[in-house]
Write an enzyme that holds these catalytic residues in place. Structure first.
Site, short mmCIF file in Angstrom:
data_model
loop_
_atom_site.label_atom_id
_atom_site.label_comp_id
_atom_site.label_asym_id
_atom_site.label_seq_id
_atom_site.Cartn_x
_atom_site.Cartn_y
_atom_site.Cartn_z
N LYS A 171 -83.28 -52.47 83.52
CA LYS A 171 -83.84 -51.13 83.73
C LYS A 171 -85.35 -51.14 83.54
CE LYS A 171 -84.15 -46.80 84.61
NZ LYS A 171 -83.50 -45.71 83.85
N LYS A 239 -92.82 -43.42 78.70
CA LYS A 239 -92.03 -44.12 77.68
C LYS A 239 -91.45 -45.41 78.23
CE LYS A 239 -87.88 -43.15 77.48
NZ LYS A 239 -86.59 -43.65 78.02
#
Length: 294
Positions: A171, A239
């Site tokens: 990811k 983030k």
């Protein structure tokens, strides 16, 4: 049918939990936002008053939360999932967090007897709503096989990529590519318009050639129109870029383009665009070029 406790019913988690409920599973959802819980009940699920109620009796617990501290607090805290879930149950974290968090959850599960998968997703809100997410899964193969019927409700591309934490590493790679493509599409659009070329026409041509991408397919019209309603917020992608850089440091590799895109994403947040869609990188490039269209 599975009894599922679903923690986190936001932009992504809400439609995912709703799809599981519509598929016939018993879904008990918990979220700090009452309106989000209400949307799940409208889809056939049930709301929980607290974490313990959501986890009690669950065959599978799923979390979809913003960041590593949120997941670790909910899963590893004194009243968290690892203490509430029954031994032999399956815990799937579908948030995007640090790979080390995925490994930490698996280590805790080995102690408590809870099977753990890290299974972050890609596809944004449309993919969550349509059940066409890409799901990258880390953990034991037998646990992946157990979860597969649930993943098939949620996604179209579902791949077991390795041991605990591997899903989060994939990811991180996904997010650095997505961020980079958004930044380059933004630069292309600014160049086209500043040169007197119609932006829509130019991006239509790019989408049909080697430069074509899923981002151009889905986002070129909204970027031309400066529509930045969040499907995935700049704050969250900021983030995620931090996760990618931390993973690179841990792996001992240099990712210079990732570092540059991370700075552009940080600039978007610093300029007040954190709540907008990550396609709002366009606004940063416009500001740098003195072409802000507000």
């Amino acid at each position: 049918m599975k009894n599922i406790g679903f923690i986190g019913l936001g932009i992504m988690g809400g439609p995912m939990a709703a799809n599981l409920a519509r598929a016939g599973h018993s879904v008990v959802g918990y979220d700090l936002g009452p309106d989000r819980v209400e949307r799940l009940t409208d889809a056939g699920g049930r709301g929980a008053a607290d974490l313990a109620e959501a986890v009690a009796g669950a065959d599978v617990v799923i979390t979809m939360l913003p960041d590593s501290p949120d997941v670790e607090g909910v899963a590893l805290g004194p009243d968290g999932i690892m203490r509430q879930a029954r031994p032999g149950s399956l815990y799937i974290d579908m948030s995007t967090v640090r790979p080390e968090t995925g490994r930490r959850l698996a280590q805790a599960g080995a102690v408590t007897g809870v099977h753990v998968l890290d299974a972050p997703v890609s596809g944004g809100e449309p993919g969550a709503v349509e059940g066409r997410l890409s799901i990258m899964v880390g953990g034991a193969e037998e646990d992946f096989a157990t979860a597969m019927p649930l993943f098939e409700v949620l996604g179209a591309t579902i791949v077991h990529v390795g041991p605990a934490g591997a899903g989060q590493t994939v990811k991180a790679a996904n997010q650095l590519v997505v961020g980079g493509v958004y930044a380059l599409v933004a630069e292309a659009l600014v160049l086209l318009e500043a040169s007197g070329v119609d932006g829509k026409t130019g991006l239509d041509v790019l989408a049909g050639g080697l430069a074509g991408s899923r981002i151009l397919d889905l986002k070129r019209e909204s970027m031309v129109n400066r529509e930045f309603a969040p499907g995935f917020r700049v704050d969250l992608h900021h983030k995620d870029m931090g996760i990618a850089l931390a993973a690179a440091r841990e792996a001992g590799v240099a990712l210079p383009m990732t570092g540059l895109v991370a700075q552009v994403m940080a600039a978007a947040r610093a300029q007040g665009y954190g709540s907008l869609d990550h396609s709002a990188l366009l606004k940063v490039i416009e500001n740098l070029s003195g072409k802000d269209q507000a």
